[in-house]
Design a protein around this motif. Structure first.
Motif, PDB file in Angstrom:
ATOM      1  N   PHE A  54       0.809  -1.220   0.000  1.00 16.58           N
ATOM      2  CA  PHE A  54       0.000   0.000   0.000  1.00 16.58           C
ATOM      3  C   PHE A  54       0.843   1.271   0.000  1.00 16.58           C
ATOM      4  O   PHE A  54       0.370   2.335  -0.408  1.00 16.58           O
ATOM      5  CB  PHE A  54      -1.009  -0.006   1.158  1.00 16.58           C
ATOM      6  N   LEU A  55       2.113   1.193   0.412  1.00 16.12           N
ATOM      7  CA  LEU A  55       2.974   2.377   0.334  1.00 16.12           C
ATOM      8  C   LEU A  55       3.306   2.730  -1.117  1.00 16.12           C
ATOM      9  O   LEU A  55       3.770   3.836  -1.388  1.00 16.12           O
ATOM     10  CB  LEU A  55       4.264   2.156   1.120  1.00 16.12           C
ATOM     11  N   ALA A  56       3.066   1.794  -2.024  1.00 23.65           N
ATOM     12  CA  ALA A  56       3.341   2.020  -3.446  1.00 23.65           C
ATOM     13  C   ALA A  56       2.160   2.624  -4.197  1.00 23.65           C
ATOM     14  O   ALA A  56       2.274   2.937  -5.384  1.00 23.65           O
ATOM     15  CB  ALA A  56       3.748   0.707  -4.114  1.00 23.65           C
ATOM     16  N   VAL A  57       1.011   2.811  -3.531  1.00 25.41           N
ATOM     17  CA  VAL A  57      -0.174   3.353  -4.203  1.00 25.41           C
ATOM     18  C   VAL A  57       0.077   4.801  -4.629  1.00 25.41           C
ATOM     19  O   VAL A  57       0.447   5.647  -3.804  1.00 25.41           O
ATOM     20  CB  VAL A  57      -1.407   3.274  -3.295  1.00 25.41           C
ATOM     21  N   THR A  58      -0.119   5.086  -5.903  1.00 21.22           N
ATOM     22  CA  THR A  58       0.140   6.427  -6.438  1.00 21.22           C
ATOM     23  C   THR A  58      -1.120   7.257  -6.643  1.00 21.22           C
ATOM     24  O   THR A  58      -1.067   8.481  -6.630  1.00 21.22           O
ATOM     25  CB  THR A  58       0.879   6.336  -7.787  1.00 21.22           C
ATOM     26  N   HIS A  59      -2.268   6.599  -6.875  1.00 22.30           N
ATOM     27  CA  HIS A  59      -3.517   7.314  -7.141  1.00 22.30           C
ATOM     28  C   HIS A  59      -4.687   6.496  -6.607  1.00 22.30           C
ATOM     29  O   HIS A  59      -4.586   5.278  -6.431  1.00 22.30           O
ATOM     30  CB  HIS A  59      -3.733   7.545  -8.648  1.00 22.30           C
ATOM     31  N   LEU A  60      -5.801   7.186  -6.369  1.00 21.93           N
ATOM     32  CA  LEU A  60      -7.054   6.551  -5.972  1.00 21.93           C
ATOM     33  C   LEU A  60      -8.146   7.061  -6.908  1.00 21.93           C
ATOM     34  O   LEU A  60      -8.428   8.262  -6.946  1.00 21.93           O
ATOM     35  CB  LEU A  60      -7.400   6.899  -4.524  1.00 21.93           C
ATOM     36  N   HIS A  61      -8.731   6.162  -7.681  1.00 27.46           N
ATOM     37  CA  HIS A  61      -9.763   6.526  -8.655  1.00 27.46           C
ATOM     38  C   HIS A  61     -11.060   5.766  -8.363  1.00 27.46           C
ATOM     39  O   HIS A  61     -11.046   4.535  -8.262  1.00 27.46           O
ATOM     40  CB  HIS A  61      -9.316   6.183 -10.081  1.00 27.46           C
ATOM     41  N   TRP A  62     -12.162   6.493  -8.256  1.00 28.51           N
ATOM     42  CA  TRP A  62     -13.482   5.883  -8.107  1.00 28.51           C
ATOM     43  C   TRP A  62     -14.139   5.846  -9.484  1.00 28.51           C
ATOM     44  O   TRP A  62     -14.221   6.858 -10.173  1.00 28.51           O
ATOM     45  CB  TRP A  62     -14.339   6.677  -7.133  1.00 28.51           C
ATOM     46  N   LEU A  63     -14.624   4.671  -9.883  1.00 27.28           N
ATOM     47  CA  LEU A  63     -15.200   4.508 -11.212  1.00 27.28           C
ATOM     48  C   LEU A  63     -16.708   4.705 -11.186  1.00 27.28           C
ATOM     49  O   LEU A  63     -17.369   4.434 -10.182  1.00 27.28           O
ATOM     50  CB  LEU A  63     -14.884   3.115 -11.758  1.00 27.28           C
ATOM     51  N   ARG A 140     -15.166  -1.332  -2.929  1.00 26.44           N
ATOM     52  CA  ARG A 140     -15.211  -0.826  -1.570  1.00 26.44           C
ATOM     53  C   ARG A 140     -16.463   0.019  -1.394  1.00 26.44           C
ATOM     54  O   ARG A 140     -16.708   0.947  -2.178  1.00 26.44           O
ATOM     55  CB  ARG A 140     -13.969   0.032  -1.252  1.00 26.44           C
ATOM     56  N   GLY A 141     -17.253  -0.308  -0.388  1.00 25.65           N
ATOM     57  CA  GLY A 141     -18.466   0.441  -0.142  1.00 25.65           C
ATOM     58  C   GLY A 141     -19.437   0.407  -1.301  1.00 25.65           C
ATOM     59  O   GLY A 141     -20.190   1.365  -1.523  1.00 25.65           O
ATOM     60  N   GLY A 142     -19.442  -0.716  -2.047  1.00 27.61           N
ATOM     61  CA  GLY A 142     -20.350  -0.858  -3.176  1.00 27.61           C
ATOM     62  C   GLY A 142     -19.891  -0.195  -4.459  1.00 27.61           C
ATOM     63  O   GLY A 142     -20.595  -0.244  -5.468  1.00 27.61           O
ATOM     64  N   ARG A 143     -18.698   0.417  -4.451  1.00 25.17           N
ATOM     65  CA  ARG A 143     -18.192   1.106  -5.641  1.00 25.17           C
ATOM     66  C   ARG A 143     -16.857   0.501  -6.069  1.00 25.17           C
ATOM     67  O   ARG A 143     -16.099  -0.025  -5.246  1.00 25.17           O
ATOM     68  CB  ARG A 143     -18.006   2.608  -5.356  1.00 25.17           C
ATOM     69  N   TYR A 144     -16.584   0.591  -7.375  1.00 27.32           N
ATOM     70  CA  TYR A 144     -15.317   0.101  -7.895  1.00 27.32           C
ATOM     71  C   TYR A 144     -14.239   1.175  -7.748  1.00 27.32           C
ATOM     72  O   TYR A 144     -14.481   2.370  -7.983  1.00 27.32           O
ATOM     73  CB  TYR A 144     -15.448  -0.291  -9.360  1.00 27.32           C
ATOM     74  N   VAL A 145     -13.056   0.726  -7.375  1.00 27.30           N
ATOM     75  CA  VAL A 145     -11.932   1.630  -7.172  1.00 27.30           C
ATOM     76  C   VAL A 145     -10.719   1.077  -7.901  1.00 27.30           C
ATOM     77  O   VAL A 145     -10.508  -0.140  -7.969  1.00 27.30           O
ATOM     78  CB  VAL A 145     -11.632   1.802  -5.661  1.00 27.30           C
ATOM     79  N   VAL A 146      -9.928   1.974  -8.488  1.00 24.74           N
ATOM     80  CA  VAL A 146      -8.676   1.616  -9.154  1.00 24.74           C
ATOM     81  C   VAL A 146      -7.538   2.323  -8.426  1.00 24.74           C
ATOM     82  O   VAL A 146      -7.572   3.541  -8.232  1.00 24.74           O
ATOM     83  CB  VAL A 146      -8.685   2.026 -10.645  1.00 24.74           C
ATOM     84  N   ARG A 147      -6.519   1.524  -8.033  1.00 21.82           N
ATOM     85  CA  ARG A 147      -5.354   2.096  -7.361  1.00 21.82           C
ATOM     86  C   ARG A 147      -4.078   1.552  -8.005  1.00 21.82           C
ATOM     87  O   ARG A 147      -3.694   0.410  -7.762  1.00 21.82           O
ATOM     88  CB  ARG A 147      -5.364   1.762  -5.862  1.00 21.82           C
ATOM     89  N   PRO A 148      -3.400   2.345  -8.831  1.00 21.20           N
ATOM     90  CA  PRO A 148      -2.098   1.915  -9.356  1.00 21.20           C
ATOM     91  C   PRO A 148      -1.064   1.889  -8.229  1.00 21.20           C
ATOM     92  O   PRO A 148      -1.077   2.729  -7.326  1.00 21.20           O
ATOM     93  CB  PRO A 148      -1.759   2.998 -10.392  1.00 21.20           C
ATOM     94  N   ARG A 149      -0.147   0.906  -8.307  1.00 24.84           N
ATOM     95  CA  ARG A 149       0.914   0.763  -7.307  1.00 24.84           C
ATOM     96  C   ARG A 149       2.249   0.638  -8.043  1.00 24.84           C
ATOM     97  O   ARG A 149       2.413  -0.245  -8.885  1.00 24.84           O
ATOM     98  CB  ARG A 149       0.682  -0.480  -6.438  1.00 24.84           C
ATOM     99  N   HIS A 150       3.187   1.520  -7.701  1.00 23.75           N
ATOM    100  CA  HIS A 150       4.486   1.521  -8.379  1.00 23.75           C
ATOM    101  C   HIS A 150       5.608   1.564  -7.357  1.00 23.75           C
ATOM    102  O   HIS A 150       5.551   2.338  -6.391  1.00 23.75           O
ATOM    103  CB  HIS A 150       4.595   2.708  -9.344  1.00 23.75           C
ATOM    104  N   PRO A 151       6.661   0.760  -7.558  1.00 25.42           N
ATOM    105  CA  PRO A 151       7.739   0.683  -6.562  1.00 25.42           C
ATOM    106  C   PRO A 151       8.548   1.966  -6.404  1.00 25.42           C
ATOM    107  O   PRO A 151       9.288   2.095  -5.418  1.00 25.42           O
ATOM    108  CB  PRO A 151       8.610  -0.468  -7.058  1.00 25.42           C
ATOM    109  N   LEU A 152       8.435   2.916  -7.338  1.00 27.03           N
ATOM    110  CA  LEU A 152       9.166   4.173  -7.211  1.00 27.03           C
ATOM    111  C   LEU A 152       8.308   5.275  -6.592  1.00 27.03           C
ATOM    112  O   LEU A 152       8.719   6.444  -6.588  1.00 27.03           O
ATOM    113  CB  LEU A 152       9.697   4.620  -8.580  1.00 27.03           C
TER     114      LEU A 152
END
Length: 305
Positions: A54-63, A140-152
């Motif tokens: 989770f420390l690699a998460v760069t963005h939080l997008h709700w679809l 999450r909470g009935g909604r779709y979420v997209v979270r990109p995760r990058h090691p940098l």
């Protein structure tokens, strides 16, 4: 039902100490107790610093139903009939379980899901010379979420570890798990506004600490048979993270006996990043005592204050 924590799911071993009649540990910490805590803490830190954790998460997008291109992820994303529609352009590469979704490279439309609440799947995007991105698609909470995760991601590359209280056997105590007549669906808030989490609570844990009789509503743990509790206490917002901490409890023994080692209380992802959807404790899990054990406010939040 999944656990409300984002820890590695390891169950703490029974602490090595003697206890007084009210369940408190007596005597100073012995070498076995200190070594067991140090090994557990090191393993937990390695898990937290995973290149795609989770420390690699760069963005939080709700679809939603409107197609949108997302920062950190190729393609155009939308929701149709409780599934996610992903449209890839020519040359955009996304892999699922090692298989190219845009097989011939000319463009493709794929549907992902439906995904049950609190579950998800991972996609992979190759990044030349910079590792690769893992794209988490979850509900999450009935909604779709997209979270990109990058090691940098800077949050990960700059991670310094998490401060914690020195292990103290006085916070490794015994308790009793008392099951409810029927598991109770329990609705709790979240670290982000607008969503709620619902967990199944099989019972409560009763224990005595600092001369007080206390209890915690327990949820099902990550490992079958184990329990998980979310709580705050009198240190919350002072030396520990204000919103929540989590503790994994080994499976109850005979008569419901359980071991609670608050030295192994950990932060959830929301303690480090605003891109998390962590649950908050139920109201009855706000303990009136100070539990000066376990993980403290992360350096990242201290630096931001």
């Amino acid at each position: 039902m999944s656990t409300p924590t984002d820890t590695d799911g390891r169950s703490p071993a029974a602490p090595a100490h003697r206890t007084s009649p009210d369940g408190r540990a007596v005597g100073g910490p012995d070498r076995e107790f200190l070594a067991a805590w140090a090994d557990w803490h090191a393993a937990h830190e390695r898990h937290r610093a995973d290149p795609h954790g989770f420390l690699a998460v760069t963005h939080l997008h709700w679809l939603d139903s409107s197609p949108a291109r997302l920062d950190g992820a190729p393609g155009t994303w939308s929701v149709e009939d409780d599934a996610v529609r992903l449209v890839l352009r020519a040359g955009e590469r996304v892999l699922r379980d090692g298989q190219e979704l845009n097989a011939d490279g000319t463009g493709a439309t794929v549907f992902l899901g439906p995904i049950p609440e609190r579950e998800g799947l991972s996609l992979r995007v190759e990044d030349a010379g910079a590792g690769h991105t893992v794209i988490e698609l979850a509900k999450r909470g009935g909604r779709y979420v997209v979270r990109p995760r990058h090691p940098l991601n800077p949050l990960l590359t700059g991670y310094r570890g998490t401060p914690a209280y020195a292990p103290n056997p006085e916070y490794a105590i015994s308790g009793i798990f008392v099951p409810f007549a029927e598991p109770r669906p329990t609705t709790v808030g979240a670290a982000v506004e607008g969503i709620q989490h619902v967990y199944e609570a099989p019972g409560e844990i009763r224990f005595r600490l600092r001369g007080q009789d206390l209890s915690l509503t327990a949820f099902n743990g990550h490992t079958p048979g184990t329990l998980s509790v979310l709580f705050t206490d009198a240190t919350s917002g002072k030396s520990t993270y204000a919103a929540n901490r989590s503790l994994t409890v080994p499976a109850p023994g005979a008569g419901g006996a359980v071991s609670l080692d608050f030295n192994r209380a950990v932060n959830l992802p929301c303690a480090y990043t605003d891109l998390a959807t962590c649950p908050l404790p139920p109201a009855e899990n706000r303990l009136p005592v100070a539990i000066e054990a376990g993980e403290q406010i992360p350096y990242e939040r201290q630096d931001a204050s």
